[in-house]
Design a protein around this motif. Structure first.
Motif, mmCIF file in Angstrom:
data_model
loop_
_atom_site.group_PDB
_atom_site.id
_atom_site.type_symbol
_atom_site.label_atom_id
_atom_site.label_comp_id
_atom_site.label_asym_id
_atom_site.label_seq_id
_atom_site.Cartn_x
_atom_site.Cartn_y
_atom_site.Cartn_z
ATOM 1 N N GLY A 23 7.463 -43.536 -10.837
ATOM 2 C CA GLY A 23 8.017 -42.519 -11.728
ATOM 3 C C GLY A 23 8.971 -43.116 -12.746
ATOM 4 O O GLY A 23 8.980 -42.713 -13.911
ATOM 5 N N LEU A 24 9.773 -44.085 -12.307
ATOM 6 C CA LEU A 24 10.677 -44.755 -13.250
ATOM 7 C C LEU A 24 9.889 -45.468 -14.337
ATOM 8 O O LEU A 24 10.252 -45.434 -15.514
ATOM 9 N N LYS A 25 8.796 -46.120 -13.947
ATOM 10 C CA LYS A 25 7.964 -46.816 -14.934
ATOM 11 C C LYS A 25 7.420 -45.833 -15.967
ATOM 12 O O LYS A 25 7.347 -46.149 -17.155
ATOM 13 N N ASP A 26 7.054 -44.630 -15.543
ATOM 14 C CA ASP A 26 6.597 -43.608 -16.485
ATOM 15 C C ASP A 26 7.729 -43.190 -17.425
ATOM 16 O O ASP A 26 7.516 -43.006 -18.626
ATOM 17 N N LEU A 27 8.948 -43.033 -16.888
ATOM 18 C CA LEU A 27 10.084 -42.627 -17.712
ATOM 19 C C LEU A 27 10.457 -43.674 -18.755
ATOM 20 O O LEU A 27 10.964 -43.341 -19.824
ATOM 21 N N ILE A 28 10.207 -44.935 -18.454
ATOM 22 C CA ILE A 28 10.535 -46.012 -19.387
ATOM 23 C C ILE A 28 9.809 -45.817 -20.713
ATOM 24 O O ILE A 28 10.346 -46.103 -21.777
ATOM 25 N N GLU A 29 8.605 -45.280 -20.647
ATOM 26 C CA GLU A 29 7.800 -45.123 -21.857
ATOM 27 C C GLU A 29 8.138 -43.859 -22.649
ATOM 28 O O GLU A 29 7.618 -43.675 -23.735
ATOM 29 N N THR A 30 9.004 -43.002 -22.133
ATOM 30 C CA THR A 30 9.338 -41.763 -22.828
ATOM 31 C C THR A 30 10.677 -41.884 -23.545
ATOM 32 O O THR A 30 11.573 -42.589 -23.092
ATOM 33 N N GLY A 31 10.812 -41.221 -24.654
ATOM 34 C CA GLY A 31 12.107 -41.093 -25.328
ATOM 35 C C GLY A 31 12.714 -42.403 -25.767
ATOM 36 O O GLY A 31 12.030 -43.332 -26.187
ATOM 37 N N GLU A 32 14.027 -42.471 -25.662
ATOM 38 C CA GLU A 32 14.798 -43.602 -26.165
ATOM 39 C C GLU A 32 14.536 -44.866 -25.357
ATOM 40 O O GLU A 32 14.180 -44.804 -24.188
#
Length: 131
Positions: A23-32
């Motif tokens: 899930g963290l890896k997915d968040l890395i690609e979103t937003g800032e």
């Protein structure tokens, strides 16, 4: 995992059974490009913590469910690895353990609050942040 981001703050909620690192890896690609963990509340199971010594991690597995007492770290695009997370967890016995978070599955739920930034930091060959 669900998340919302506005005005430099992101809130993410992970649900039971989700792989936290994925899930963290997915968040890395979103937003800032930079996300700093401000706080995290919830539970994990199947936690693997690491203690870094002489260029490698000494790993400690905690198979039973634990309370997440503290999370800190960063997610950075263009970094390898793209995350650096430390965790403190509480066992049912009241014992507390902590270290570098290597693996974890969400148990019940987990909520994380991030500060997001336009800073596009990178890690150097020693894995330190270049400033």
């Amino acid at each position: 995992m669900k998340f919302v981001e506005k005005d430099g703050v992101m809130v993410a909620r992970f649900d039971d059974g989700e792989n936290f690192i994925a899930g963290l890896k997915d968040l890395i690609e979103t937003g800032e490009p930079l996300k700093i963990i401000l706080s995290g509340l919830g539970m994990f199971r199947g936690v693997k913590l690491g203690y870094f010594e002489k260029g490698k991690y000494i790993e400690h597995l905690i198979p039973e469910p634990v309370e997440v007492l503290a999370l800190s770290g960063s997610l950075m695009k263009n970094a390898e690895p793209p995350y650096h997370i430390h965790a403190v967890v509480g066992l049912k016995s009241g014992e507390v353990k902590g270290g570098h978070l290597l693996e974890a599955e969400v148990w019940n739920t987990l909520e994380i609050f991030f500060l997001t930034s336009l800073l596009d930091l990178k890690r150097n060959e020693k894995k330190h942040i270049d400033i």
